[in-house]
Scaffold this motif. Structure first.
Motif, PDB file in Angstrom:
ATOM      1  N   ILE A  64      50.380  63.475  43.749  1.00 46.89           N
ATOM      2  CA  ILE A  64      49.940  64.846  44.395  1.00 46.89           C
ATOM      3  C   ILE A  64      49.954  65.876  43.315  1.00 46.89           C
ATOM      4  O   ILE A  64      49.571  67.025  43.801  1.00 46.89           O
ATOM      5  N   GLY A  65      49.707  65.443  42.273  1.00 46.21           N
ATOM      6  CA  GLY A  65      50.064  66.737  41.049  1.00 46.21           C
ATOM      7  C   GLY A  65      48.480  67.178  40.713  1.00 46.21           C
ATOM      8  O   GLY A  65      47.469  66.806  41.457  1.00 46.21           O
ATOM      9  N   SER A  66      48.385  67.826  39.733  1.00 44.49           N
ATOM     10  CA  SER A  66      47.006  68.321  39.229  1.00 44.49           C
ATOM     11  C   SER A  66      46.150  67.130  38.513  1.00 44.49           C
ATOM     12  O   SER A  66      46.571  66.388  37.892  1.00 44.49           O
ATOM     13  N   ILE A  67      45.041  67.023  39.208  1.00 46.03           N
ATOM     14  CA  ILE A  67      44.115  66.003  38.744  1.00 46.03           C
ATOM     15  C   ILE A  67      42.689  66.750  38.038  1.00 46.03           C
ATOM     16  O   ILE A  67      42.412  67.566  38.808  1.00 46.03           O
ATOM     17  N   VAL A  68      42.304  66.182  37.067  1.00 44.04           N
ATOM     18  CA  VAL A  68      40.975  66.864  36.500  1.00 44.04           C
ATOM     19  C   VAL A  68      40.329  65.471  36.113  1.00 44.04           C
ATOM     20  O   VAL A  68      40.964  64.700  35.335  1.00 44.04           O
ATOM     21  N   GLU A  69      39.130  65.713  36.593  1.00 45.48           N
ATOM     22  CA  GLU A  69      38.005  64.601  36.137  1.00 45.48           C
ATOM     23  C   GLU A  69      37.529  64.684  34.717  1.00 45.48           C
ATOM     24  O   GLU A  69      37.347  65.954  34.371  1.00 45.48           O
ATOM     25  N   ILE A  70      37.396  63.448  34.155  1.00 44.22           N
ATOM     26  CA  ILE A  70      36.894  63.342  32.745  1.00 44.22           C
ATOM     27  C   ILE A  70      35.816  62.284  32.625  1.00 44.22           C
ATOM     28  O   ILE A  70      36.205  61.225  33.431  1.00 44.22           O
ATOM     29  N   ASN A  71      34.774  62.489  32.090  1.00 47.08           N
ATOM     30  CA  ASN A  71      33.898  61.429  31.840  1.00 47.08           C
ATOM     31  C   ASN A  71      34.070  60.667  30.572  1.00 47.08           C
ATOM     32  O   ASN A  71      34.940  61.076  29.802  1.00 47.08           O
ATOM     33  N   ASP A  72      33.323  59.571  30.442  1.00 43.73           N
ATOM     34  CA  ASP A  72      33.571  58.473  29.394  1.00 43.73           C
ATOM     35  C   ASP A  72      33.656  59.122  27.993  1.00 43.73           C
ATOM     36  O   ASP A  72      34.157  58.717  27.099  1.00 43.73           O
ATOM     37  N   LYS A  73      32.652  60.025  27.745  1.00 46.07           N
ATOM     38  CA  LYS A  73      32.251  60.492  26.367  1.00 46.07           C
ATOM     39  C   LYS A  73      33.441  61.534  26.171  1.00 46.07           C
ATOM     40  O   LYS A  73      33.938  61.574  24.980  1.00 46.07           O
ATOM     41  N   ASP A  74      33.919  62.260  27.031  1.00 51.67           N
ATOM     42  CA  ASP A  74      35.131  63.323  26.688  1.00 51.67           C
ATOM     43  C   ASP A  74      36.413  62.570  26.370  1.00 51.67           C
ATOM     44  O   ASP A  74      37.327  62.787  25.581  1.00 51.67           O
TER      45      ASP A  74
END
Lengths: 251, 251
Positions: A64-74
């Motif tokens: 339930i904590g902090s989530i950030v999306e990241i793409n494959d390139k990053d």
């Protein structure tokens, strides 16, 4: 929320020890290690950066904590793995300089400047397997929060307490503990020690062994008998640690 | 004589298994490993490529075979090491497909698809230390003549016979041999086997263990008892091999 440039930079900087220490954070990669982190040290998790492919699984684990999306390139930019694996987590670095109180009835480990990240990770797995609670590293031992060590512990890092304390400080607090140093040739055979021998097992540097200054302070020197005298020079440090633990610690 | 372009190309190609097999040659790097090669298998040495800095030492060792000088720039091109180290030798690849005759009074090793080069090299060092003459690899095990494996054996490769033979062929020739497969949980404790137990110790793949087909053919399944049941999942394959050898093989 997508990853910001500042977050990208932070993640990249955490590959280096000096920035891990500056920010008090380290990085864990891949579903297996991130799940071990969440289930063992959930309150140390700072942020999890996940690809869309893993996000639902992460939520399904109850995170339930902090989530950030990241793409494959990053992800590729911030990963220390050859093959980046869906997710990286940033966690709070624990205090590594606490001097632990070690049980005189148990085996603990002291590592005298182990250099190879894989060896340190493997030794922490050995400790986990044999129920060893504490692995104390001499200053000069490779940093346990480097990516290679963390990944090679396979999660054992979350069940074993690792600290960086010199031998004198450790013994000032644990004077009743007997120390056993693993040496190549001149020590007492590990097969003559008996079973369930508690104390501090000291494993030396891969090429130099235990430093002379430390050797002179050991209570006992022990060796794994060599069966073939025609050439074998040494065993890998982690293997030697495993063989001795297999002898000292029995069900 | 300086190195030719054809020689440079040959050396570079030998980083790949298909070219090692095509030319029947492999590469050894650095003074320590080259000296082990010369003192253990001198008649397999084809050519030694050395920097000027090491040439005199090489001659002082009594090496009388073919020597070609190489400069640091070319050495870097042909080396598989992060830090190239003065000398590379090309040696004849031995026949790896011979089916060995194994002593029923000794411990031999069978590796079921070990993938990590460092693990294979470390296991060959363990064999050397414990006087194990034969390490038999199932097809699918990493190639022992890859640079990483060779270097991580620390010379043990020259004192242990390694072959690539499947289990059925091996047992067709060595029917009297008892096999002991290392499994995670369900096997007999290694501490209940007694000492000096001879036979074929089978170590499985790092993530999958011993294949089900092979498992069904084992005479015994053995396990290293786990002391901490709270999480430890496994031991490194080479460490497990070392711990079991430390139990089975005693002076």
């Amino acid at each position: 929320m997508a990853i910001s440039n500042a977050q990208l930079k932070l993640l990249q900087s955490l590959k280096l020890k000096k920035f891990r220490q500056k920010y008090g954070k380290y990085v864990v990669e891949g579903p297996k290690m991130v799940e071990e982190l969440i289930s063992n040290k959930s309150n140390s998790v700072h942020t999890i950066y996940t690809t869309l492919s893993y996000k639902d699984k992460l939520l399904a684990k109850g995170y339930i904590g902090s989530i950030v999306e990241i793409n494959d390139k990053d992800l590729k930019k911030v990963s220390a793995l050859k093959t980046p694996n869906q997710v990286v987590a940033v966690a709070e670095l624990p205090d590594l300089e606490n001097v632990p109180s070690l049980s005189v009835e148990k085996v603990s480990l002291f590592l005298d400047r182990i250099q190879d990240p894989g060896n340190l990770g493997t030794i922490i797995r050995i400790a986990d397997w044999f129920g060893i609670k504490n692995v104390v590293c001499a200053p000069g031992t490779v940093d346990v929060y480097s990516s290679k060590v963390i990944q090679s512990t396979m999660g054992a890092i979350y069940r074993v307490e690792v600290s960086y304390v010199d031998y004198e400080k450790l013994m000032a607090k644990n004077g009743a503990l007997k120390s056993f140093g693993a040496v190549l040739d001149s020590g007492q055979s590990i097969y003559d020690l008996g079973e369930d021998v508690p104390g501090l097992l000291v494993i030396g540097n891969e090429s130099q062994g235990i430093s002379p200054a430390l050797k002179s302070q050991l209570d006992h020197q022990i060796s794994i008998p060599r069966m073939d005298t025609k050439g074998a020079e040494s065993l890998n440090a982690a293997v030697a640690c495993g063989i001795i633990c297999g002898q000292l610690i029995r069900p």
